[in-house]
Motif scaffolding. Structure first.
Motif, PDB file in Angstrom:
ATOM      1  N   LEU A 239       0.810  -1.221   0.000  1.00 54.79           N
ATOM      2  CA  LEU A 239       0.000   0.000   0.000  1.00 54.79           C
ATOM      3  C   LEU A 239       0.847   1.278   0.000  1.00 54.79           C
ATOM      4  CD1 LEU A 239      -2.845  -1.011   2.451  1.00 54.79           C
ATOM      5  CD2 LEU A 239      -2.880  -0.961  -0.032  1.00 54.79           C
ATOM      6  N   LEU A 242       0.630   3.953  -2.665  1.00 50.26           N
ATOM      7  CA  LEU A 242      -0.413   4.982  -2.660  1.00 50.26           C
ATOM      8  C   LEU A 242       0.086   6.317  -2.110  1.00 50.26           C
ATOM      9  CD1 LEU A 242      -3.411   2.796  -1.434  1.00 50.26           C
ATOM     10  CD2 LEU A 242      -2.912   3.518  -3.758  1.00 50.26           C
ATOM     11  N   LYS A 254      -4.686   0.520  -8.880  1.00 50.04           N
ATOM     12  CA  LYS A 254      -5.303  -0.807  -8.838  1.00 50.04           C
ATOM     13  C   LYS A 254      -4.455  -1.812  -9.614  1.00 50.04           C
ATOM     14  CE  LYS A 254      -9.495  -3.394  -9.379  1.00 50.04           C
ATOM     15  NZ  LYS A 254     -10.834  -3.524  -9.959  1.00 50.04           N
ATOM     16  N   LEU A 257      -1.486  -2.759  -7.596  1.00 54.25           N
ATOM     17  CA  LEU A 257      -1.806  -3.632  -6.474  1.00 54.25           C
ATOM     18  C   LEU A 257      -2.193  -5.028  -6.943  1.00 54.25           C
ATOM     19  CD1 LEU A 257      -3.694  -1.036  -4.267  1.00 54.25           C
ATOM     20  CD2 LEU A 257      -1.471  -2.072  -3.812  1.00 54.25           C
TER      21      LEU A 257
END
Lengths: 389, 389
Positions: A239, A242, A254, A257
């Motif tokens: 994460l 981000l 997206k 990830l």
DNA sequence: GTTAGCAGTCGATGAGATTGAGTGCCAACA
DNA sequence: TGTTGGCACTCAATCTCATCGACTGCTAAC
């Protein structure tokens, strides 16, 4: 190539530009460079140099009235200059060593811990792809009868791992039968490499005959074990991407990830590189795999010639390459050190903690139960690649 | 409460509004409701009803000139109407059953598969929190001596799982010693519940004396096993949240993903609810845990009175509650069915596949090796909660 | 080769003006 | 009393336009 022919001033300007962009993520103007890095020349001079660098393909302008932004070629050139210069603070080095000293366990645990440390210290998403498949060999195989007409297949490997699958045993099988089967299995498999296991060797086909069904099940277990442990992938801090402005776009985030959470994709990303080099740095186009505008920096970790795996970070092209490379090198050293330590300190601890059962015999080996210590002839050695700073 | 006193028309309007908002994620206007759901009255009439519903706290306007948006209270009211009405297409039902039929394995595998199915069929992030801790009991414990002065602790539980930890055995220990220790261990622990394991029962302290160090290690293994398996958390489709417009904001998305990727947080989210109900639906304020504007719908899964765990979805407040509840109910039925099937179909398959070793004896039990079949006295029973549609 | 100065480009910002999707209210009607 | 059509009002969204300012490239002078 052309990049080698850069004048000293061009080099300095390019480095300044990349440095600045890594920090700010904003296009860098001639004035920025002049005021922060080169007050000795005018911005106009820098402008003309920038113009040349742009023509050479190192940098570009997002639009006419904007500053310059580095292209992948600029990062590559930038990185070459820092390949072998560590600039970690001693606090960082201490932190990393500390974390490793405090972490116990087998190769798997340490690999996972390495990934965590890398992510924590670099603030990028880290990946660890263990390359066990070709190195792990079986030390011992055992079939342990349990109640309920089941048996457990135990596999002890030099990676210290164990399969824990159960198989059925036929109603009619006797305890002795299972024990015989166990002995034959051990004879067949011990010493074999996990990748060698395809079918039973022809020469023992006759011996197998009576235990066909059991042995087929064991074969399945071994194969699945092989598949499970062949390549271990750890991803930490996914994460964190981000936090970087280049992944503000939800679609990009997206995509990133998704790729990062698929072990196969991650392994592919790492493996697609050149395997003969210590560090692999893929920037932009190099680092395909469905993620745009990203860079992947990985290092190979070997202990005594054996490939343990590849660890690194994946993040925006605008990556702090200096720091990342320094961290990876520090991890390399710590990993080696920790393994050596496990071997030597084991001797001292064992008697205190665990030998109240065997009170005072001499502990010839001093193995303290860490899986590492089982592998010392494999992974741990005296020769050390000590190349800090 | 006030909500019970809604006129039939208000109910219809509220339902229409929620239905529309679930699909569109856009404020719903009086005209929308009129044209799509209630052409028999004018939009002005609907407006005045909406005005009343707003005063009652069911809906609100994001701003003066916008349509209405449901508040948590509206969702709660909406949900009550569909608690017991399944509206899954038979295609969906078949799909779910198929997936379960094809998935083999123990409780853990099935739980993970359930999470996957839930996420696939609802398109929300799914969670499964297994509550094994209180139910799992030990069937058999065995200490298997290996080479290298190590032994493996095998634990067979009625959850079908096995610990695979190694412990050290003292230099001086003989093979017989280890076997004796193994027998004592089995005597002490078999039948015990995992949570009961704190220390050794006082009555066998004397027997233990000689094997103190081994037994302490086994105790550690059992405890760590207990901790590891006490609560298993599976999350699937975490990234699906990014498909919903309410999580466009990067901060919110990150928060969500952070919470969801922390097993402890997930378990807390699920456990904070009321434990006496089949379905727990937490909307808005209810569903705290650091994630705003989200809803959590979970169902309890019990087999023969034993709590297997809780499974559900987490997504935007604007969730397709009808579908989610239907899916969860279908999963519940399939899970029960699969377990029964494992028991009954085993009889037919075993002889064909696996008994070439024991050619033609009568298979009194027909256990086919699925871990479930071991537990039939625990998990599988004839009484069935058949409540489709 | 370097520099200062200047014109030109273009994104970013912000201030209206316009639009249109909503509502609430009210008077008329059944 | 409940329902309806009509109308005034509100306000987010969108567009236009002017301005600003951060850059550059170019050129002439040093």
């Amino acid at each position: 190539m052309a990049k080698k022919e850069l004048s000293e001033r061009k080099q300095k300007i390019l480095t300044a530009l990349v440095d600045d962009y890594i920090m700010s993520a904003e296009p860098v103007s001639s004035k920025d460079i002049q005021s922060k890095y080169m007050p000795e020349v005018s911005s106009a001079t820098i402008r003309s140099e920038l113009s040349a660098l742009e023509e050479m393909g190192f940098i570009e302008q997002p639009h006419t009235s904007a500053g310059r932004v580095p292209l992948p070629e600029a990062y590559r050139h930038y990185v070459e200059k820092f390949m072998d210069r560590s600039n970690l603070s001693s606090t960082d080095v201490d932190f990393i060593r500390q974390r490793f000293q405090n972490s116990l366990g087998n190769v798997r645990t340490l690999s996972a811990e390495a990934a965590k440390i890398i992510s924590d210290t670099t603030n990028y998403t880290s990946i660890f792809v263990g390359q066990n498949q070709n190195t792990i060999s079986i030390q011992e195989v055992k079939l342990v009868p349990m109640s309920n007409k089941k048996a457990v297949v135990l596999v002890l490997t030099d990676g210290g791992m164990l399969a824990d699958k159960t198989i059925d045993i036929p109603e009619s099988a006797t305890l002795e039968g299972v024990e015989t089967a166990s002995r034959i299995l051990n004879k067949v498999f011990s010493g074999k490499c996990l990748t060698d296991i395809e079918r039973f060797p022809a020469e023992i086909e006759t011996e197998l005959k009576d235990f066909q069904s059991i042995f087929n099940e064991v074969l399945t277990v071994l194969k699945s074990y092989c598949a499970e442990n062949g390549q271990s992938v750890f991803v930490e801090g996914a994460l964190k991407i981000l936090d970087y402005p280049e992944y503000t776009n939800k679609g990009d985030a997206k995509k990133f990830l998704q790729v990062i959470s698929d072990d196969k994709c991650v392994a592919e990303l790492v493996n697609s590189g050149n395997h003969d080099i210590e560090y692999s740095i893929k920037i932009g186009r190099d680092a395909e795999g469905g993620i745009d505008n990203c860079a992947i920096v990985t290092a190979e970790y070997k202990i005594n010639g054996q490939l343990l795996g590849q660890a690194g970070v994946i993040g925006p092209e605008r990556m702090d390459y200096k720091r990342v490379l320094s961290v990876l090198e520090c991890i390399r050293q710590s990993l080696t050190t920790v393994m050596n330590d496990k071997k030597t300190t084991a001797k001292n601890n064992t008697n205190k903690n665990k030998n109240d059962f065997a009170k005072d015999e001499n502990d010839v080996n001093g193995d303290n139960g860490e899986n590492f210590s089982e592998n010392k002839e494999e992974y741990v050695d005296g020769s050390d690649s000590n190349k800090e700073d």
